[in-house]
Design an enzyme around this catalytic site. Sequence first.
Site, PDB file in Angstrom:
ATOM      1  N   ASN A  76       0.919  -1.228   0.005  1.00  0.00           N
ATOM      2  CA  ASN A  76       0.060  -0.076   0.134  1.00  0.00           C
ATOM      3  C   ASN A  76       0.853   1.199   0.043  1.00  0.00           C
ATOM      4  OD1 ASN A  76      -0.538   1.849   2.491  1.00  0.00           O
ATOM      5  ND2 ASN A  76       0.130  -0.028   3.244  1.00  0.00           N
ATOM      6  N   GLY A  79      -0.207   6.969   1.744  1.00  0.00           N
ATOM      7  CA  GLY A  79       0.231   8.396   1.860  1.00  0.00           C
ATOM      8  C   GLY A  79      -0.187   8.988   3.044  1.00  0.00           C
ATOM      9  N   CYS A 140       7.926   7.908   8.938  1.00  0.00           N
ATOM     10  CA  CYS A 140       7.253   9.246   7.787  1.00  0.00           C
ATOM     11  C   CYS A 140       8.599   9.863   7.704  1.00  0.00           C
ATOM     12  CB  CYS A 140       6.356   9.836   8.292  1.00  0.00           C
ATOM     13  SG  CYS A 140       6.086   9.867  10.229  1.00  0.00           S
ATOM     14  N   LYS A 177       6.263   3.411  17.578  1.00  0.00           N
ATOM     15  CA  LYS A 177       5.925   2.273  16.289  1.00  0.00           C
ATOM     16  C   LYS A 177       7.173   2.386  15.473  1.00  0.00           C
ATOM     17  CE  LYS A 177       2.768   0.377  13.132  1.00  0.00           C
ATOM     18  NZ  LYS A 177       1.369   0.404  12.691  1.00  0.00           N
ATOM     19  N   GLY A 262       1.309  -9.243   9.936  1.00  0.00           N
ATOM     20  CA  GLY A 262       1.079 -10.592   9.190  1.00  0.00           C
ATOM     21  C   GLY A 262       0.463 -11.542  10.165  1.00  0.00           C
TER      22      GLY A 262
HETATM   23  C1  FMN Z   1      -3.903   0.113   4.188  1.00  0.00           C
HETATM   24  C2  FMN Z   1      -2.851   0.528   5.397  1.00  0.00           C
HETATM   25  C3  FMN Z   1      -2.829   1.631   5.863  1.00  0.00           C
HETATM   26  C4  FMN Z   1      -1.953   1.926   7.336  1.00  0.00           C
HETATM   27  N1  FMN Z   1      -1.609   2.945   7.734  1.00  0.00           N
HETATM   28  C5  FMN Z   1      -0.936   3.265   8.608  1.00  0.00           C
HETATM   29  C6  FMN Z   1      -0.733   4.552   9.610  1.00  0.00           C
HETATM   30  O1  FMN Z   1      -1.687   5.318   9.183  1.00  0.00           O
HETATM   31  N2  FMN Z   1       0.074   4.615  10.476  1.00  0.00           N
HETATM   32  C7  FMN Z   1       0.931   3.547  10.885  1.00  0.00           C
HETATM   33  O2  FMN Z   1       1.646   3.650  11.895  1.00  0.00           O
HETATM   34  N3  FMN Z   1       0.711   2.243  10.352  1.00  0.00           N
HETATM   35  C8  FMN Z   1      -0.074   2.099   9.280  1.00  0.00           C
HETATM   36  N4  FMN Z   1      -0.036   1.150   8.481  1.00  0.00           N
HETATM   37  C9  FMN Z   1       0.848  -0.127   9.041  1.00  0.00           C
HETATM   38  C10 FMN Z   1      -0.130  -1.222  10.069  1.00  0.00           C
HETATM   39  O3  FMN Z   1      -0.563  -0.446  11.092  1.00  0.00           O
HETATM   40  C11 FMN Z   1       0.688  -2.326  10.364  1.00  0.00           C
HETATM   41  O4  FMN Z   1       1.972  -1.953  11.010  1.00  0.00           O
HETATM   42  C12 FMN Z   1       1.406  -3.278   9.107  1.00  0.00           C
HETATM   43  O5  FMN Z   1       0.128  -3.338   8.272  1.00  0.00           O
HETATM   44  C13 FMN Z   1       1.579  -4.732   9.426  1.00  0.00           C
HETATM   45  O6  FMN Z   1       0.494  -5.207  10.076  1.00  0.00           O
HETATM   46  P1  FMN Z   1      -0.413  -6.438   9.016  1.00  0.00           P
HETATM   47  O7  FMN Z   1       0.269  -7.220   8.604  1.00  0.00           O
HETATM   48  O8  FMN Z   1      -1.345  -6.989  10.429  1.00  0.00           O
HETATM   49  O9  FMN Z   1      -1.390  -5.479   8.303  1.00  0.00           O
HETATM   50  C14 FMN Z   1      -1.000   0.592   7.354  1.00  0.00           C
HETATM   51  C15 FMN Z   1      -1.242  -0.398   6.802  1.00  0.00           C
HETATM   52  C16 FMN Z   1      -1.741  -0.710   5.657  1.00  0.00           C
HETATM   53  C17 FMN Z   1      -2.070  -2.052   5.035  1.00  0.00           C
END
Ligand code: FMN
Length: 321
Positions: A76, A79, A140, A177, A262
């Site tokens: 993804n 942004g 960021c 984070k 994951g």
């Molecule tokens: C569509 C999308 C948007 C995300 N937006 C943010 C965000 O705004 N801030 C952030 O710290 N992480 C963001 N992440 C990262 C997730 O919080 C997470 O750390 C990452 O996706 C790994 O976890 P997962 O494999 O369970 O999705 C985003 C992830 C995805 C897929």
Amino acid sequence: MVKNPLEVALRNLRLKTPLMTASGTAGHLDELTALKDYRTVIIDALGAFVTKGVTLKPKRGNPELRVVETRTGLLNSIGLQNSGVEIFLKQELPRTLQYELPIIVNISADTAQEFEELAAYLIDNDAGRIISGIEINVSCPNLSEGGAIFGTNPYAVENVVKAVKRRVGDEVLVITKLTPNVTDITQPARAAIAGGTDVLSMINTLRGIAIDVDAGKPFLGNVYGGLSGPAIKPVGVYMVYECFGKITECKNKTVPIIGIGGISTWRDALEYIMAGATAVGIGTAWFVDPGIFGEVKKGLDKYLAKNEKTIDELVGKAHYC
Ligand SMILES: Cc1cc2nc3c(=O)[nH]c(=O)nc-3n(C[C@H](O)[C@H](O)[C@H](O)COP(=O)(O)O)c2cc1C
């Protein structure tokens, strides 16, 4: 009263289960409530809700295409599209109150000063004392350092955490984070601790590109994206394991870890917990199965009952065998 075996604590914040949403994947919670049985499968299963990333000013986000599916995960490049902190506080945050969950606000900014301003704005304008924690997204670009990601530079991580902590004090939990796009995760982790973070969360997405071979160009409008989903789980577990094993404050749980990346089954969640996580965040998997939180809770419940354990007793277990 018998203790709830799923209950965990992130410093002084008690969670009824160790399950949290991963920022950016569940909006501001409204999306979840479209489900018929959302109370049982989501609200009852969650220990806390983490909002999507909020910035000082509204952000339009990156050009489309913003999301592309790969064989083992999701790429993804949203942004950080969001309405900005003012609208967030006036219109979005109050709606989350009805769910009676601790709310963690994920924040992003371009400079340490902007992070500080954003944190101050949140705390000073949270009239209803709705916010339980602030999660600093250090993945960021740092404009004062030429656009390098904050989280890849321990010095920048420490500065940002210090700046936020200075304004927030002990009023709410400060979570940092971490990005996995580094060689040694313990360096930014130690820097965040030196800056005064209360909790660490890891991991954010891994950088990647997917190319459309028919069109001969990258799928994403922004070219680069962040990989999430099953492919990144071993990386996340490794990073939690490293921090818990090598950093005293993590091992003695004075700085607890939230494991993210994951997770799509209760076994995945338990892997993170046994590696050293006190709580876990779930993101991409919930796009596939909106009932995931309920399923993971059920699986953990059964495991704990069968083995006569609590989550607390299992944190870091894989280090002691
Ligand atoms: C569509 C999308 C948007 C995300 N937006 C943010 C965000 O705004 N801030 C952030 O710290 N992480 C963001 N992440 C990262 C997730 O919080 C997470 O750390 C990452 O996706 C790994 O976890 P997962 O494999 O369970 O999705 C985003 C992830 C995805 C897929």
